[in-house]
Structures are given as C-alpha cells and as structure tokens.
Design a protein around this motif. Structure first.
Motif, mmCIF file in Angstrom:
data_model
loop_
_atom_site.group_PDB
_atom_site.id
_atom_site.type_symbol
_atom_site.label_atom_id
_atom_site.label_comp_id
_atom_site.label_asym_id
_atom_site.label_seq_id
_atom_site.Cartn_x
_atom_site.Cartn_y
_atom_site.Cartn_z
ATOM 1 N N ALA A 169 0.817 -1.217 0.000
ATOM 2 C CA ALA A 169 0.000 0.000 0.000
ATOM 3 C C ALA A 169 0.848 1.264 0.000
ATOM 4 O O ALA A 169 0.330 2.350 -0.288
ATOM 5 C CB ALA A 169 -0.925 -0.004 1.214
ATOM 6 N N ARG A 170 2.144 1.142 0.286
ATOM 7 C CA ARG A 170 2.971 2.355 0.289
ATOM 8 C C ARG A 170 3.129 2.944 -1.114
ATOM 9 O O ARG A 170 3.566 4.085 -1.267
ATOM 10 C CB ARG A 170 4.338 2.074 0.908
ATOM 11 C CG ARG A 170 5.271 1.214 0.088
ATOM 12 C CD ARG A 170 6.618 1.052 0.798
ATOM 13 N NE ARG A 170 7.583 0.311 0.012
ATOM 14 C CZ ARG A 170 7.688 -1.011 0.003
ATOM 15 N NH1 ARG A 170 6.858 -1.731 0.746
ATOM 16 N NH2 ARG A 170 8.592 -1.620 -0.733
ATOM 17 N N GLN A 172 0.515 3.375 -3.075
ATOM 18 C CA GLN A 172 -0.785 3.917 -3.445
ATOM 19 C C GLN A 172 -0.770 5.441 -3.524
ATOM 20 O O GLN A 172 -0.461 6.127 -2.547
ATOM 21 C CB GLN A 172 -1.850 3.477 -2.437
ATOM 22 C CG GLN A 172 -3.269 3.829 -2.845
ATOM 23 C CD GLN A 172 -3.700 3.090 -4.094
ATOM 24 O OE1 GLN A 172 -3.673 1.869 -4.137
ATOM 25 N NE2 GLN A 172 -4.094 3.840 -5.119
ATOM 26 N N ASP A 252 9.324 2.770 -4.319
ATOM 27 C CA ASP A 252 8.126 3.611 -4.196
ATOM 28 C C ASP A 252 8.470 5.077 -4.433
ATOM 29 O O ASP A 252 7.705 5.810 -5.076
ATOM 30 C CB ASP A 252 7.462 3.413 -2.835
ATOM 31 C CG ASP A 252 8.424 3.581 -1.666
ATOM 32 O OD1 ASP A 252 9.632 3.337 -1.836
ATOM 33 O OD2 ASP A 252 7.962 3.954 -0.572
ATOM 34 N N GLU A 276 2.796 -1.994 -9.003
ATOM 35 C CA GLU A 276 3.275 -0.848 -8.230
ATOM 36 C C GLU A 276 3.148 0.444 -9.031
ATOM 37 O O GLU A 276 2.766 1.492 -8.491
ATOM 38 C CB GLU A 276 4.726 -1.087 -7.816
ATOM 39 C CG GLU A 276 4.901 -2.259 -6.857
ATOM 40 C CD GLU A 276 6.344 -2.668 -6.655
ATOM 41 O OE1 GLU A 276 6.620 -3.425 -5.704
ATOM 42 O OE2 GLU A 276 7.204 -2.240 -7.453
ATOM 43 N N MET A 279 -0.528 1.446 -9.140
ATOM 44 C CA MET A 279 -0.920 2.009 -7.846
ATOM 45 C C MET A 279 -0.382 3.426 -7.677
ATOM 46 O O MET A 279 -0.990 4.249 -6.981
ATOM 47 C CB MET A 279 -0.419 1.118 -6.710
ATOM 48 C CG MET A 279 -1.109 -0.226 -6.625
ATOM 49 S SD MET A 279 -0.463 -1.264 -5.281
ATOM 50 C CE MET A 279 -1.036 -0.355 -3.849
ATOM 51 N N SER A 280 0.741 3.712 -8.327
ATOM 52 C CA SER A 280 1.343 5.045 -8.260
ATOM 53 C C SER A 280 0.705 6.014 -9.242
ATOM 54 O O SER A 280 1.104 7.186 -9.300
ATOM 55 C CB SER A 280 2.852 4.948 -8.542
ATOM 56 O OG SER A 280 3.488 4.070 -7.632
ATOM 57 N N LEU A 335 -4.946 3.842 -11.756
ATOM 58 C CA LEU A 335 -5.389 3.744 -10.364
ATOM 59 C C LEU A 335 -6.603 2.833 -10.236
ATOM 60 O O LEU A 335 -6.722 2.063 -9.273
ATOM 61 C CB LEU A 335 -5.710 5.137 -9.815
ATOM 62 C CG LEU A 335 -4.509 6.041 -9.532
ATOM 63 C CD1 LEU A 335 -4.976 7.418 -9.085
ATOM 64 C CD2 LEU A 335 -3.608 5.421 -8.469
ATOM 65 N N ALA A 338 -5.534 -0.820 -10.538
ATOM 66 C CA ALA A 338 -4.748 -1.290 -9.393
ATOM 67 C C ALA A 338 -5.615 -1.775 -8.240
ATOM 68 O O ALA A 338 -5.127 -2.478 -7.351
ATOM 69 C CB ALA A 338 -3.822 -0.174 -8.912
ATOM 70 N N ARG A 339 -6.895 -1.424 -8.243
ATOM 71 C CA ARG A 339 -7.762 -1.823 -7.130
ATOM 72 C C ARG A 339 -7.885 -3.333 -7.000
ATOM 73 O O ARG A 339 -8.206 -3.841 -5.925
ATOM 74 C CB ARG A 339 -9.154 -1.206 -7.318
ATOM 75 C CG ARG A 339 -9.179 0.312 -7.219
ATOM 76 C CD ARG A 339 -10.565 0.843 -7.533
ATOM 77 N NE ARG A 339 -10.596 2.304 -7.556
ATOM 78 C CZ ARG A 339 -11.647 3.016 -7.934
ATOM 79 N NH1 ARG A 339 -12.766 2.394 -8.306
ATOM 80 N NH2 ARG A 339 -11.590 4.333 -7.935
ATOM 81 N N SER A 342 -4.908 -5.618 -4.210
ATOM 82 C CA SER A 342 -4.586 -5.216 -2.845
ATOM 83 C C SER A 342 -3.848 -6.340 -2.125
ATOM 84 O O SER A 342 -4.141 -7.528 -2.313
ATOM 85 C CB SER A 342 -5.856 -4.848 -2.073
ATOM 86 O OG SER A 342 -6.573 -6.004 -1.703
#
Length: 378
Positions: A169-170, A172, A252, A276, A279-280, A335, A338-339, A342
């Motif tokens: 999650a870092r 996200q 990250d 990753e 998510m970014s 984004l 990426a859901r 998790s």
C-alpha cells in the motif's frame, strides 16, 4: 499458523518482494511467518546490501528471515539436510515454495506438511517432466495469471488456485496525475535478465530523447534493478542516455518521481513492478506479451507495443507523454486497474488456501508429546 515461504535469495525481484510483503501481512494477522532463502545473495550474483535491507525489513515487520546459504544447487543431499534442519526448527504448518528449485531438496527432506508451489512466470525454467516429481510433493499450485494457469493445467495434476499478485500500500497514490512533467522521467523496474529485454529500451532511448527534445523537453530514462547480468547491461548502456540505478530498495520513491512506466519484457508471469506503477498512478507502456496483456488495457491505463521493437516503444512513450488529456485519462485508468491487486486480498486468499490444506493433513513437525505430566513447580 506457522507459515514458511521459500525463495531463492533475498533480492529486489518482484516475486521476492511479494513474499516479503505477504510475510508482513501474515505476521500482522497473528501468524508466525518465516521467509527462508535457499542461498545467500552473493552466492547467486545478487547484491548483499539489498539482501541485508530486505531481511531487516522482514524482521522489523514481525516475521523471521533466514538463509540456508546453499552455494551448490547440485548438492541435493546437502541441501535436503540443511532444509530439513531448518524446517525442524521452524516447525511449519504449511510450506509455500516460491521457486521450483526448492522442491528438489524438499522431496528428500520429506517435510510431511502441506506444500504449495507458485511458479512466478509464464515460462518454465525446468523440464516439464519435473512435474511428475512435483506432483508427489505439492498439495496445491498457485497461478498468478491466466497464462500461468494454462501452463500449469498443461503439466500439473494437483489442484491449482488462482491468486492475483499484489503490491504494498505504500505505492498507493491519493490522486491521479493531470499531466506529465515538462521534463519527464521514464522508469523501468525489474531484475536485469534476458527476459526483461532492456537492450530494446537502450535502443529506444536516443530516438525517444531526441523526439522530446524537439518539443523543448529534457527526458530522463532510468532502469532500477540488479542481478547477475547487470555488468553486461552496463557495457551495453555505455554512451546511451539511460541511468542504471542497480538494485534499489526505495522503488516507491522512484515511482513518485517518474512520469511513465515502461516494461519491455519478452515474457512475463504477472509483473509486480507493473502493479506498483499502476498504484502510483503511472501510465504504462509495455510489450504485448503474456502477463502484460492481462494488466495493460490499451487506451485505458496504457499502451501495448510489439516485443523487441525499439521504434514502436519510443513512439508509444513520446505519444503518451505529449498528450495531456490522454495522459490524465491513463493515470485515472491505472489507479482504477490497481484496485484488483490489494495486498490484503492477496494475503487473505493465501491464508484461505493454507487453512484448507492444513485441515486435511496432520503436520509432521508437531511438538513431541511429553513422557509424563510436568508440574508447574518443576
């Protein structure tokens, strides 16, 4: 539950990062998680400082990190003996091998507890005939993509569970990106190997940089990743406008500094770095190969290009960075995509599988019964 996850070595590869992230999630859920590497990083050509950082992180997260230090992968009796000793100390309820290399010493170690294998690629790194042995040891296989599942169904005879990969999650991002920076950074992340085909990115680098320079922009191209072939890539990259960062622990931060993510692999399983990147909030340009095709939807969260085609790769990168409205739409799409990935869902799916397996088999490494009752005062 005592969970032992086995990897080849502590390195910054996607599979290894996933295993360490899962160990953290298992520990936070109250389980005893151990990540056990077969070899020290230096023994297989990886960076010792990355290994030290990863092991420290696993321990800080409440799990255990160990290495067998096996230097000779062909010494199966020695490997089996070392593995058996480690397993007797760990006393696992379930063993999850994230490398097929672990199954050969496991066959001799005879652990007597459920064994799971995840093969983190759509191609085999061993003869298909090895599945005859694997099926005698493995209770369940885990597939990480449709292509991996199809490959396992062609060869394996034990149950297969689909569990999608995940990222921490870092990575996200709170919001999508409105546009690329005027002077953009293009980032590729992954172990330096023939599979990743970084030479194609090297050949695309100069025309890409020149095309953006014609717009008055200064592009930065960075490759983060180490491995046994890193030295060869350094030679190939001499004189090219590309930064080779080597193995990195702060990926990250690199993602936050980047404007676009590139994957030019010849084949994939399901790349963690691409999750990753999504998510970014990074738009993705990737080769249209197995694994990548399941993540990148053209026009939604990125673009797909033919493998080994530097001209197509350069063109797709320039076009993505040159259209602000399209860039913003792709960032939103990244984004959204990426859901599905998790870490919480991934860890829960693994724990469900482990519970099913442990309920059907009695662990061999159970505590020895006491010969007689012992008084608390003794």
């Amino acid at each position: 539950m005592r969970i032992c996850s086995i990897i080849t070595s502590f390195t910054s590869g996607g599979a290894e990062m996933l295993v360490c992230n899962l160990a953290e999630a298992f520990a936070q859920a109250g389980h005893q998680a151990t990540v056990l590497s077969l070899s020290d990083a230096a023994q297989v050509g990886n960076a010792p400082d990355t290994e030290a950082a990863m092991m420290a992180r696993v321990r800080a997260d409440g799990a255990t990190a160990l290495s067998l230090g096996l230097a000779n992968r062909n010494n199966l009796p020695g490997g089996a003996l070392a593995l058996r000793r480690a397993l007797r100390a760990i006393r696992p309820d379930v063993i999850h091998a994230h490398t097929a290399r672990a199954l050969f010493p496991l066959a001799l170690a005879m652990p007597g507890v459920p064994v799971v294998l995840t093969h983190h690629n759509s191609r085999l790194s061993f003869p298909p005939s090895a599945f005859a042995l694997f099926d005698c040891i493995v209770d369940s296989y885990v597939a990480i993509s449709d292509q991996c599942e199809a490959m396992l169904r062609d060869h394996a005879r034990k149950p297969i569970r689909m569990i999608l990969n995940a990222a921490s999650a870092r990575f996200q991002a709170g919001q999508p990106r409105d546009a690329a920076r005027r002077d953009p950074t293009i980032l590729a992340v992954g172990t330096v190997s023939a599979q990743k085909d970084y030479p194609t990115l090297l050949r695309a680098a100069r025309p890409l940089v020149e095309a953006l320079a014609a717009q008055g922009r200064s592009a930065r191209i960075r490759i983060a990743g180490g491995g046994p072939e890193f030295g060869r890539l350094q030679v190939q990259a001499a004189g090219e406008p590309v930064e080779l960062l080597g193995a990195c622990s702060g990926v990250d931060a690199l993602m936050r500094q980047a404007d676009l993510f590139v994957n030019c692999s010849l084949w994939e399983g399901f790349p963690i770095a691409m999750i990753e990147a999504a998510m970014s909030g990074l738009p993705i340009v990737a080769t249209a190969v197995a694994g990548n095709r399941e993540m990148v939807l053209p026009g939604v969260n990125g673009r797909l290009v033919p493998p080994s085609d530097p001209a197509a790769l350069a063109r797709a990168v320039v076009e993505t960075l040159s259209d602000d409205s399209q860039y913003a739409a792709l960032s939103r799409g990244a984004l959204h995509a990426a859901r599905r990935f998790s870490l919480e869902s991934c860890a829960a799916a693994h724990l469900d599988l482990y519970r099913e397996l442990t309920q059907s088999r009695r662990p061999r490494f159970a505590p020895s019964p006491l010969a007689r009752p012992v008084s608390p005062c003794e």
